[in-house]
Design an enzyme around this catalytic site. Structure first.
Site, PDB file in Angstrom:
ATOM      1  N   LYS A  45      -6.606   3.615   9.366  1.00 58.86           N
ATOM      2  CA  LYS A  45      -6.291   4.446   8.192  1.00 58.86           C
ATOM      3  C   LYS A  45      -5.438   3.740   7.133  1.00 58.86           C
ATOM      4  CE  LYS A  45      -8.314   7.408   8.401  1.00 58.86           C
ATOM      5  NZ  LYS A  45      -9.797   7.217   8.269  1.00 58.86           N
ATOM      6  N   HIS A 105      -9.390  -3.333  14.576  1.00 54.55           N
ATOM      7  CA  HIS A 105      -8.070  -2.693  14.534  1.00 54.55           C
ATOM      8  C   HIS A 105      -7.153  -3.284  15.607  1.00 54.55           C
ATOM      9  CE1 HIS A 105      -9.155   0.231  11.584  1.00 54.55           C
ATOM     10  NE2 HIS A 105      -9.871   1.015  12.352  1.00 54.55           N
ATOM     11  N   SER A 135      -2.683  10.313   7.126  1.00 52.22           N
ATOM     12  CA  SER A 135      -4.108  10.028   7.057  1.00 52.22           C
ATOM     13  C   SER A 135      -4.704  10.011   8.471  1.00 52.22           C
ATOM     14  CB  SER A 135      -4.326   8.682   6.361  1.00 52.22           C
ATOM     15  OG  SER A 135      -5.692   8.415   6.225  1.00 52.22           O
ATOM     16  N   ASP A 228     -12.786   7.866  -6.531  1.00 51.29           N
ATOM     17  CA  ASP A 228     -13.739   8.948  -6.856  1.00 51.29           C
ATOM     18  C   ASP A 228     -15.186   8.482  -6.756  1.00 51.29           C
ATOM     19  OD1 ASP A 228     -11.655  10.606  -7.269  1.00 51.29           O
ATOM     20  OD2 ASP A 228     -11.570  10.270  -9.443  1.00 51.29           O
TER      21      ASP A 228
HETATM   22  P1  A3P Z   1      -6.391   9.264   2.991  1.00 52.92           P
HETATM   23  O1  A3P Z   1      -6.709   9.941   4.286  1.00 52.92           O
HETATM   24  O2  A3P Z   1      -4.915   9.217   2.725  1.00 52.92           O
HETATM   25  O3  A3P Z   1      -7.149   9.804   1.832  1.00 52.92           O
HETATM   26  P2  A3P Z   1      -9.511   3.485   6.704  1.00 52.92           P
HETATM   27  O4  A3P Z   1     -10.664   3.018   5.929  1.00 52.92           O
HETATM   28  O5  A3P Z   1      -8.617   2.394   7.210  1.00 52.92           O
HETATM   29  O6  A3P Z   1      -9.906   4.452   7.763  1.00 52.92           O
HETATM   30  O7  A3P Z   1      -8.550   4.265   5.694  1.00 52.92           O
HETATM   31  C1  A3P Z   1      -8.925   5.493   5.143  1.00 52.92           C
HETATM   32  C2  A3P Z   1      -7.936   5.858   4.065  1.00 52.92           C
HETATM   33  O8  A3P Z   1      -8.173   4.997   2.928  1.00 52.92           O
HETATM   34  C3  A3P Z   1      -8.129   7.298   3.580  1.00 52.92           C
HETATM   35  O9  A3P Z   1      -6.826   7.728   3.151  1.00 52.92           O
HETATM   36  C4  A3P Z   1      -9.084   7.073   2.416  1.00 52.92           C
HETATM   37  O10 A3P Z   1      -9.142   8.133   1.501  1.00 52.92           O
HETATM   38  C5  A3P Z   1      -8.450   5.818   1.809  1.00 52.92           C
HETATM   39  N1  A3P Z   1      -9.364   5.124   0.889  1.00 52.92           N
HETATM   40  C6  A3P Z   1     -10.632   4.718   1.125  1.00 52.92           C
HETATM   41  N2  A3P Z   1     -11.176   4.193   0.009  1.00 52.92           N
HETATM   42  C7  A3P Z   1     -10.232   4.269  -0.954  1.00 52.92           C
HETATM   43  C8  A3P Z   1     -10.198   3.912  -2.336  1.00 52.92           C
HETATM   44  N3  A3P Z   1     -11.253   3.399  -2.947  1.00 52.92           N
HETATM   45  N4  A3P Z   1      -9.051   4.136  -3.018  1.00 52.92           N
HETATM   46  C9  A3P Z   1      -7.971   4.676  -2.415  1.00 52.92           C
HETATM   47  N5  A3P Z   1      -7.953   5.049  -1.107  1.00 52.92           N
HETATM   48  C10 A3P Z   1      -9.070   4.847  -0.389  1.00 52.92           C
END
Ligand code: A3P
Length: 291
Positions: A45, A105, A135, A228
């Site tokens: 995350k 990870h 998250s 977005d």
């Molecule tokens: P949130 O749950 O805070 O929204 P991972 O890929 O390591 O599982 O991490 C997921 C987290 O990265 C999520 O956080 C997700 O929304 C965020 N994330 C993924 N793409 C992103 C982007 N383009 N910009 C900002 N955050 C992003």
């Protein structure tokens, strides 16, 4: 095929794990890295998918037809062994495109030695503990392949105790940080920096990887990886992943720095900070919790 009930945590070489990440252990440890492999290493995350997608676009562009597949297939997850999918190691061994982009990870001490022997480039991404915990909590709520998260208060306590899948956040981020001090092939990125200025961090990535995309290409990548845009992109947003229930919480949830303020009570935050100081007192590693 259906998944079995949610997995249980157990201690594995001093790290909390589930069998989805230890079940293929001999093959993971004996994995043969190639010198041009690029490893994306993170605590869960921290922005793994974001960096994975950036690297995918940098190396393979937006339109290559063979890349029209979900990001979790294009960037295989090394240690994953889960019903529904072929093992990560097997997918990687069969990959003919290069460089291979590999997700892990694993904490630094459990990384297969071949990555060090082959001197592979490693991109590590770290995210501040509070947002990372929030998250992770929402992820565990919606992901059937994760242990039951329980309520937020219990989850937070478990996070502080390091009883999470892939172990302690504190050990993970500091372990990789210490390794980076003596190993020049590790780029240590921060999620907060990427949110603050994606273009600047993209430049750092390119210079680490020895890539020199044109300004136009860079802008295309930067545009394509905005939160977005990625949230709407079915190849990047995990919407095709059968173990996740987006009705509970979407994978691309908020993508913000400081969302922890909507979850931590004042008392939780104070207790967390106090504990954090003790756990992190021997490291120079510093995070932003707001920008
Ligand atoms: P949130 O749950 O805070 O929204 P991972 O890929 O390591 O599982 O991490 C997921 C987290 O990265 C999520 O956080 C997700 O929304 C965020 N994330 C993924 N793409 C992103 C982007 N383009 N910009 C900002 N955050 C992003």
């Amino acid at each position: 095929m259906e998944l079995p009930p949610r997995p249980k945590l157990f201690d594995f070489h001093g790290v909390s794990m589930t069998n989805y990440f230890t079940g293929n252990w001999d093959n993971v440890q004996n994995f043969q890295a190639r010198p041009d492999d690029i490893l994306i290493a993170t605590y869960p995350k921290a922005g793994t998918t974001w960096v994975s997608y950036i690297l995918d676009l940098l190396y393979f562009g937006q339109t290559a037809p063979e890349r029209q597949r979900p990001i979790f297939e294009k960037v295989p997850f090394l240690e994953l062994l889960i019903p529904l999918y072929p093992p990560g190691v097997e997918v990687l061994n069969n990959l003919t495109t290069s460089p291979r982009l590999i997700k892990t990870h694993l904490p630094v001490q459990l990384l297969p030695k071949s990555f060090w022997e082959q001197n592979c480039r490693i991109v590590y991404v770290a995210r501040n503990a509070k947002d990372n915990a929030v998250s992770y909590f929402h992820f565990d709520r919606m992901n059937q392949a994760e242990p039951e998260p329980g309520d937020w208060n219990n989850f937070l306590q478990r996070f502080m105790d390091g009883k999470m899948v892939f172990g302690s956040w504190y050990d993970h981020v500091t372990g990789w940080w210490e390794k980076k001090q003596t190993h020049s092939k590790i780029l240590y990125l921060f999620y907060e920096d990427m949110v603050e200025d994606t273009g600047r961090e993209l430049d750092r990535l390119c210079s680490f990887l020895g890539l020199s995309p044109s300004a136009e290409e860079k802008e295309r990548v930067r545009g394509g990886v905005q939160f977005d845009i990625m949230k709407k992109n079915s190849m990047a947003n995990y919407s095709t992943n059968p173990v996740m229930d987006f009705k509970i919480s979407p994978f691309m949830r908020k993508g913000k720095v400081g969302d922890w303020k909507n979850h931590f009570t004042v008392a939780q935050s104070e207790q967390f900070d106090e504990d954090y100081k003790k756990k992190m007192e021997n490291t120079q590693l510093r995070f932003h919790t707001t920008i």
